[in-house]
Design a protein around this motif. Structure first.
Motif, PDB file in Angstrom:
ATOM      1  N   TYR A  92       0.955  -1.291  -0.156  1.00 37.56           N
ATOM      2  CA  TYR A  92      -0.155   0.023   0.002  1.00 37.56           C
ATOM      3  C   TYR A  92       0.833   1.198  -0.095  1.00 37.56           C
ATOM      4  CZ  TYR A  92      -2.620   3.836   1.807  1.00 37.56           C
ATOM      5  OH  TYR A  92      -3.377   5.245   2.013  1.00 37.56           O
ATOM      6  N   ARG A 111       2.072   1.748  -3.117  1.00 41.67           N
ATOM      7  CA  ARG A 111       1.329   1.757  -4.237  1.00 41.67           C
ATOM      8  C   ARG A 111       1.418   1.117  -5.508  1.00 41.67           C
ATOM      9  NH1 ARG A 111      -0.140   4.768  -0.325  1.00 41.67           N
ATOM     10  NH2 ARG A 111      -0.659   7.087  -0.427  1.00 41.67           N
ATOM     11  N   ASN A 157      -1.917   6.982   8.743  1.00 44.80           N
ATOM     12  CA  ASN A 157      -2.136   6.591   7.353  1.00 44.80           C
ATOM     13  C   ASN A 157      -1.752   5.479   7.009  1.00 44.80           C
ATOM     14  OD1 ASN A 157       0.465   7.054   7.804  1.00 44.80           O
ATOM     15  ND2 ASN A 157       0.943   8.124   5.878  1.00 44.80           N
ATOM     16  N   PHE A 189     -11.891   1.788   5.169  1.00 39.08           N
ATOM     17  CA  PHE A 189     -11.210   2.870   4.198  1.00 39.08           C
ATOM     18  C   PHE A 189      -9.901   3.355   5.108  1.00 39.08           C
ATOM     19  CE2 PHE A 189     -15.792   3.211   3.655  1.00 39.08           C
ATOM     20  CZ  PHE A 189     -16.163   3.690   2.511  1.00 39.08           C
ATOM     21  N   ASP A 241      -7.497   6.950   5.083  1.00 36.58           N
ATOM     22  CA  ASP A 241      -7.539   8.342   4.178  1.00 36.58           C
ATOM     23  C   ASP A 241      -8.512   8.561   3.264  1.00 36.58           C
ATOM     24  OD1 ASP A 241      -5.378   8.819   5.650  1.00 36.58           O
ATOM     25  OD2 ASP A 241      -3.847   8.857   4.023  1.00 36.58           O
ATOM     26  N   GLY A 242      -9.875   8.105   3.847  1.00 40.50           N
ATOM     27  CA  GLY A 242     -10.988   8.433   2.800  1.00 40.50           C
ATOM     28  C   GLY A 242     -11.231   7.587   1.802  1.00 40.50           C
ATOM     29  N   LYS A 243     -10.374   6.968   1.336  1.00 39.87           N
ATOM     30  CA  LYS A 243     -10.279   5.917   0.179  1.00 39.87           C
ATOM     31  C   LYS A 243     -10.508   4.415   0.361  1.00 39.87           C
ATOM     32  CE  LYS A 243      -7.113   8.820  -2.515  1.00 39.87           C
ATOM     33  NZ  LYS A 243      -7.210   9.818  -1.601  1.00 39.87           N
ATOM     34  N   LYS A 244     -11.372   3.739  -0.363  1.00 36.00           N
ATOM     35  CA  LYS A 244     -11.999   2.535  -0.125  1.00 36.00           C
ATOM     36  C   LYS A 244     -11.039   1.443  -0.133  1.00 36.00           C
ATOM     37  CE  LYS A 244     -15.640  -0.658  -1.606  1.00 36.00           C
ATOM     38  NZ  LYS A 244     -16.531  -1.140  -2.785  1.00 36.00           N
ATOM     39  N   VAL A 288      -5.904  -0.847  -1.737  1.00 37.96           N
ATOM     40  CA  VAL A 288      -6.703   0.628  -2.149  1.00 37.96           C
ATOM     41  C   VAL A 288      -6.719   0.465  -3.715  1.00 37.96           C
ATOM     42  CG1 VAL A 288      -7.030   2.848  -2.225  1.00 37.96           C
ATOM     43  CG2 VAL A 288      -6.181   1.720   0.056  1.00 37.96           C
ATOM     44  N   GLU A 314      -8.040   2.369  -5.778  1.00 39.70           N
ATOM     45  CA  GLU A 314      -7.850   4.070  -6.466  1.00 39.70           C
ATOM     46  C   GLU A 314      -6.069   4.214  -6.478  1.00 39.70           C
ATOM     47  OE1 GLU A 314      -8.970   8.683  -5.093  1.00 39.70           O
ATOM     48  OE2 GLU A 314     -10.041   6.823  -4.328  1.00 39.70           O
ATOM     49  N   LEU A 315      -5.455   3.496  -5.741  1.00 36.62           N
ATOM     50  CA  LEU A 315      -4.107   3.905  -5.710  1.00 36.62           C
ATOM     51  C   LEU A 315      -3.245   2.624  -6.294  1.00 36.62           C
ATOM     52  CD1 LEU A 315      -3.986   5.614  -2.119  1.00 36.62           C
ATOM     53  CD2 LEU A 315      -4.063   6.840  -4.426  1.00 36.62           C
TER      54      LEU A 315
END
Length: 363
Positions: free
Chosen positions: A194, A197, A239, A253, A255-258, A272, A274-275
């Protein structure tokens, strides 16, 4: 499950409080499933009047160096833990023993008293740890079969990138392969991927030099931080995906990301989307499907569940034996086993006899 930070915290606590002290009493459990290759009486006799001169660790294994061999070694498995009675302040939370606690615990496998009155116990409720008595623990399996320790023997950037380029498997199971690099378990692997990334299913050989360098840096930073705070997860950075990876799908979640959960080579992996995106050829392939079964209780993963199913079909004893013998080179060792077997015998005559218990599923 104990991974490198937890085992290092145990090693540090024992080293801080026990080096230079003599063993005046020892109690070894009558449990051949955990105590490997030596009788209870021989193990106890081999420890008496020996002085602890050093405490070592490699990967998820720890051993005590005494003033003469043989030395006791501990393979922590799923639930192995070190407790030190009389230590008022320590960063390692599993070392604290309250006055109201049963002592030694009925799950104690290894107990010693030192000449200053300090008492230490290695416990294992689930009985997937292994305690050995060896002349040179580092020279024989499982420790001799381990890859470089992720904290103490880090690869250089060039070595790491070159090694990745030769591995045509997903990066997540490669990080869990203890013969490739030792000490990284499921939560650490999820965290470093994570932070870097990188998608857990990304083929290791497809990673760029830049991605390899970032991943190596993430391994170093995550492990150093976890060790710095004594494996006290409440002090891990906010984080980190660690704090949410055990939550239910749809409710996790960072940092607000699923956070989503997928199975990669039998291991449930938190990431995650999205990342952490698949790149290269893999980006055009069908995405990995998330687990369709209900989420496992904390501490259980998909591989563990697979082993459980296999045993229920009649392959249990063989599968368990093979898992234990290959712990050093499997993706995450005996951490893949989940059956909880309760000890039927007290560790020593005169200690409190445990009440009869029934088998139950891990929660």
């Amino acid at each position: 499950m104990p991974e490198l930070p937890e085992v290092e915290a145990a090693r540090s606590a024992v080293a801080e409080h026990c080096i230079g002290k003599k063993i005046v009493k020892s109690i070894i459990a009558d449990d051949s499933k955990v105590i490997n290759g030596v009788s209870r009486s021989d193990f106890e006799a081999a420890l008496l009047n020996k002085t602890i001169v050093a405490v070592h660790r490699k990967g998820k294994n720890m051993w005590l160096q005494l003033d003469s061999p043989p030395f006791p070694s501990f393979q922590f498995g799923m639930a192995g833990a070190v407790y030190i009675k009389g230590v008022a302040i320590t960063k390692y939370k599993r070392s604290a023993v309250n006055d109201a606690d049963e002592w030694p615990s009925k799950y104690s496998k290894f107990f010693i008293e030192l000449n200053d009155g300090l008492e230490i116990s290695f416990t294992d409720k689930r009985r997937f740890a292994t305690v050995r008595l060896l002349d040179n623990p580092a020279s024989v399996p499982p420790i001799s079969a381990l890859g470089p320790d992720a904290l103490l023997e880090p690869m250089t950037e060039g070595e790491f990138i070159k090694s990745l380029s030769k591995k045509k498997i997903a990066i997540k199971p490669l990080l869990l392969d203890q013969s490739f690099i030792s000490g990284i378990g499921n939560w650490v692997a999820d965290e470093v991927l994570y932070q870097a990334r990188i998608h857990p299913s990304q083929n290791a050989s497809s990673l760029s030099k830049e991605e390899g360098a970032i991943l190596l840096k993430s391994i170093k930073e995550v492990l150093e931080k976890a060790v710095e705070v004594g494996a006290d997860s409440s002090q891990y950075p906010s984080n980190w995906i660690f704090h949410s990876r055990e939550k239910k799908p749809g409710k996790a979640f960072v940092d607000g990301k699923k956070i989503d959960f997928i199975t990669v080579r039998g291991r449930t992996s938190a990431y995650v989307p999205e990342l952490q995106k698949l790149t290269g050829v893999q980006a055009t392939e069908a995405p990995a499907k998330p687990p369709t079964a209900k989420r496992k209780p904390q501490g259980m993963n998909e591989s563990q569940d697979a082993n459980k199913s296999k045993r229920s079909r009649g392959g249990g004893k063989k599968a368990t034996a093979e898992s234990k013998s290959r712990e050093s080179i499997d993706s995450d060792g005996s951490d893949d086993d989940v059956h909880e077997n309760i000890d039927k015998k007290p560790t020593k005559a005169g200690t409190k006899k445990p009440q009869k218990q029934t088998k139950r599923k891990a929660k």
